[in-house]
Design an enzyme around this catalytic site. Sequence first.
Site, PDB file in Angstrom:
ATOM      1  CG  ASP A 176      -1.960   1.103   1.176  1.00  0.00           C
ATOM      2  OD1 ASP A 176      -1.772   2.069   0.401  1.00  0.00           O
ATOM      3  OD2 ASP A 176      -2.953   1.009   1.909  1.00  0.00           O
ATOM      4  CG  HIS A 181      -0.688   5.864   4.675  1.00  0.00           C
ATOM      5  ND1 HIS A 181      -1.703   6.190   5.556  1.00  0.00           N
ATOM      6  CD2 HIS A 181      -1.306   5.301   3.597  1.00  0.00           C
ATOM      7  CE1 HIS A 181      -2.868   5.827   5.053  1.00  0.00           C
ATOM      8  NE2 HIS A 181      -2.653   5.286   3.863  1.00  0.00           N
ATOM      9  CB  ILE A 196      -2.836   9.325   9.072  1.00  0.00           C
ATOM     10  CG1 ILE A 196      -3.343   9.046   7.646  1.00  0.00           C
ATOM     11  CG2 ILE A 196      -3.117  10.761   9.487  1.00  0.00           C
ATOM     12  CD1 ILE A 196      -4.844   9.192   7.481  1.00  0.00           C
ATOM     13  N   GLY A 199      -5.194   2.753   7.395  1.00  0.00           N
ATOM     14  CA  GLY A 199      -6.336   2.146   8.067  1.00  0.00           C
ATOM     15  C   GLY A 199      -6.238   0.636   8.096  1.00  0.00           C
TER      16      GLY A 199
END
Length: 270
Positions: A176, A181, A196, A199
Amino acid sequence: MAIFQSLVGQVAGPWRHEWTREDSALYALAVGAGQDELAWSTGQEALPSFGVVLAQFGAFDERLGDYDPALLLHGEQEIVLHQPLPASGSVSVLRTVTDVFDKGSGALVASRWDAADEAGKPLMSTSSSVFVRGEGGFGGERGPSTSWEPPARPPDVSLRYTTSANQALLYRLTGDHNPLHVDPEFAARGGFERPILHGLCTYGITCRLLIREFCQAARVRRMFGRFSLPVVPGAELVVSAWRTGPGEVAFRTADSSGAVVLDRGAFAYS
């Protein structure tokens, strides 16, 4: 309208995705497995949530429309295991865009991936929705809305894991590569003060903690969750879980402040 509504119902693939025991081990390490979880961290056994990566990343990547990717957020994620996920192997995958909903402030795009093993037998299905901010208001259906509350009692267990400051950098190696991120400038475009955590990393950590508490990995049949707030790498995660029936668990994952980051959780095992 930048989201391609004409994609609804269309099928992409099939494509084949192969993985090794080293890939299974890397994923396990990326979601926090360690010395006390050698079956996972050495690739002897695959975590069921690794199936999301195998189905959705590393092979087929088609943009669903002309939008700023910094404005895309993960909405919900589900995996259904028809068989235990092997530590190495290959799958044939088909993707279907199932819905595009108009949420006013954005568009919600839902897709499903179906993966079959080398013998052609169903191995797993994953479903995911993404919310594209600023792409709503096109006059489409809003989609279903349901309420959810955890059981009206204290959780049966509370499970904790503190993420590392480099957790997103490690999880990125599973496939990913969203710059949200890792790239501060890209994150700022999306309205975040800093990059961040994925998820799906929170999802995988939660899956690992639930397995440790309730069952063996090979017995997992389903896991669902809705992403509600971002997680900053380095934050502590707290999974509150309630037994709701034989082989059924409801859960919520929060950060140490109590803010819920993964909501409406359902975990099932045989």
